[in-house]
Enzyme design. Structure first.
Site, mmCIF file in Angstrom:
data_model
loop_
_atom_site.group_PDB
_atom_site.id
_atom_site.type_symbol
_atom_site.label_atom_id
_atom_site.label_comp_id
_atom_site.label_asym_id
_atom_site.label_seq_id
_atom_site.Cartn_x
_atom_site.Cartn_y
_atom_site.Cartn_z
ATOM 1 C CE LYS A 126 -4.472 0.962 0.072
ATOM 2 N NZ LYS A 126 -5.513 0.256 -0.675
ATOM 3 C CG ASP A 166 -7.106 3.593 -1.509
ATOM 4 O OD1 ASP A 166 -7.122 4.387 -0.550
ATOM 5 O OD2 ASP A 166 -7.599 2.449 -1.446
#
Length: 444
Positions: A126, A166
């Site tokens: 991430k 995202d």
């Protein structure tokens, strides 16, 4: 003290000031206790849990850029490469003022198990930055993205680490980042997913997380004797996930009555007008306060409150820890039958436990919102083969993946004596594959 408790204590001691990461570690490891206890000698010898909660590596870097007034601005960029035992690191880039290393670690840790559940060869990672794209011009966003990628490009690649979008990172941002990666590295490869259709993107990627959420929710309901058609649904959020969850829920015959954003929420007793929401959010990039201009009979409220509306199904699709214990009590009192997480860890641990104790079907985010990363992996496959699949092909593959995820977590919960506990089932199903790969590959 058991192995699981030892590792939780170690995580707390080593990661002060990272509450989201600690929450994720506690939630995952506690639910893994049955499988860890059954294999404790092996896992201790291999220090499996110690290796699992420690990222392979993490990067923090400065991102300087120039705004439209000629002023230099400085943000912080992050990338955490958590675990690549089953494939290259895979996970989104979050652009939001709340981003810090603890949030990125929590998201990367969750991503390990989410990606494993898809049954596709992708590991967990991430990244992101505390940059806020809201209110910025296209030129300012481009300036930031180019500076961000100038540093990030040193650590990623099609077979190394494949970031995606995202919160705050949509097609515009991915395009600017991909252009800069290509410019610096001189390579045209599938290093980012969520790309535009004209340069390697996949159909259904935009809809994937929202559609996938409903495919899994529908399967969970069917297997528990409930038909989604005719049910009332409350959804939080009004971004990509919420919009396409609303669309698929309506296609399946359900009525969605709420959506929210960072300032307030709307209740439409006649059902959300999706065309109005798309115009407000995707075209105008405006607030939900405008919704009443399209639907005079709807109601708008400042602040929180989505979960006070009576519903059969609740789908939190906004951000972490948005559904509290008090919200869970209201949902149970109002007869809610199922909660499925469209966001990452949007339900607190206390709320999750209360919902499960009171017979509410609960699908955790690492399973329920895996449709986005699953379709990103399908985009990687298309890039590798230099192919482009039709909408129907990708959608069918997505539905198959989400249905299989439900049955894998259902089977795992039954195997370890936790039938109906899909949190335990999802964590165990995701963990077993990763653990097996880590042990097979030795100490690395």
């Amino acid at each position: 003290m058991g192995y699981v408790d030892e590792i939780i204590e170690r995580a707390i001691a080593k990661n002060p000031g990272e509450p989201e990461f600690i929450q994720a570690v506690k939630e995952v490891l506690t639910s893994l206790r049955p499988v860890v206890d059954a294999n404790e000698d092996l896992y201790r010898k291999e220090a499996l849990l110690e290796r699992l909660i420690e990222p392979d590596r993490q990067f923090k870097f400065r991102v300087p850029w120039v705004d439209d007034k000629g002023q230099v601005q400085v943000n912080v960029g992050y990338r955490v490469q958590f675990n690549n035992s089953i494939g290259p690191y895979k996970g989104g880039l979050r652009l939001h003022p709340s981003v810090n290393i603890g949030i990125i670690k929590f998201l990367g840790f969750e991503q390990i198990f989410k990606n494993s559940l898809t049954s596709l060869p992708i590991g967990g990672g991430k990244g992101g930055s505390d940059f806020d794209p809201k209110g910025k011009s296209d030129r300012e966003v481009m300036a930031f993205c180019q500076s961000f990628m100038t540093e990030l490009c040193k650590y990623i690649g099609a077979d190394v680490d494949v970031p995606a979008g995202d919160i705050g990172t949509g097609a515009r941002e991915i395009g600017y980042m991909y252009g800069q990666y290509k410019r610096i590295r001189g390579m045209y490869e599938g290093v980012l997913t969520g790309k535009g259709l004209s340069y390697g993107g996949s159909l259904v990627r935009t809809e994937a997380t929202g559609y996938g959420l409903l495919y899994l929710t529908d399967e969970m309901l069917k297997c528990n004797g409930i038909d989604i058609a005719g049910k009332t649904v409350c959804i939080s959020g009004s971004g990509n996930v919420a919009i396409y969850a609303t669309q698929k829920a309506q296609q399946l015959g359900a009525k969605v009555v709420t959506l929210s954003d960072s300032t307030g929420w709307v209740y439409d007793p006649d059902g959300i007008d999706l065309d109005a929401i798309k115009e407000i959010k995707e075209v105008k990039r405006a607030r939900l306060t405008e919704y009443r201009n399209y639907r005079p009979n709807s109601e708008y409220y400042e602040g929180r409150g989505v979960w006070t509306v009576k519903c059969d199904i609740a789908l939190p699709c906004a951000t972490q820890n948005e559904l509290s214990l008090e919200d869970a009590k209201v949902l149970v009192a109002n007869g809610c039958k199922a909660v499925a997480e469209g966001a990452n860890m949007p339900t607190t641990l206390e709320a999750t436990e209360y919902l499960q104790e009171n017979g509410v079907l609960f699908a955790p985010g690492k399973a329920a919102n895996a449709g986005g990363v699953a379709t990103s992996a399908l985009e990687m496959s298309q890039n590798s083969e230099r192919l482009s699949w039709s909408f129907e092909e990708v959608d069918a593959k997505l539905k198959s993946i989400m249905v299989n995820i439900f049955h894998n977590m259902d089977d795992a919960s039954k195997r370890y004596g936790f039938e109906g506990n899909y949190v335990v089932g999802a964590n165990i199903a995701g963990f077993e594959k990763v653990a097996s790969a880590m042990i097979a590959q030795g100490v690395c």
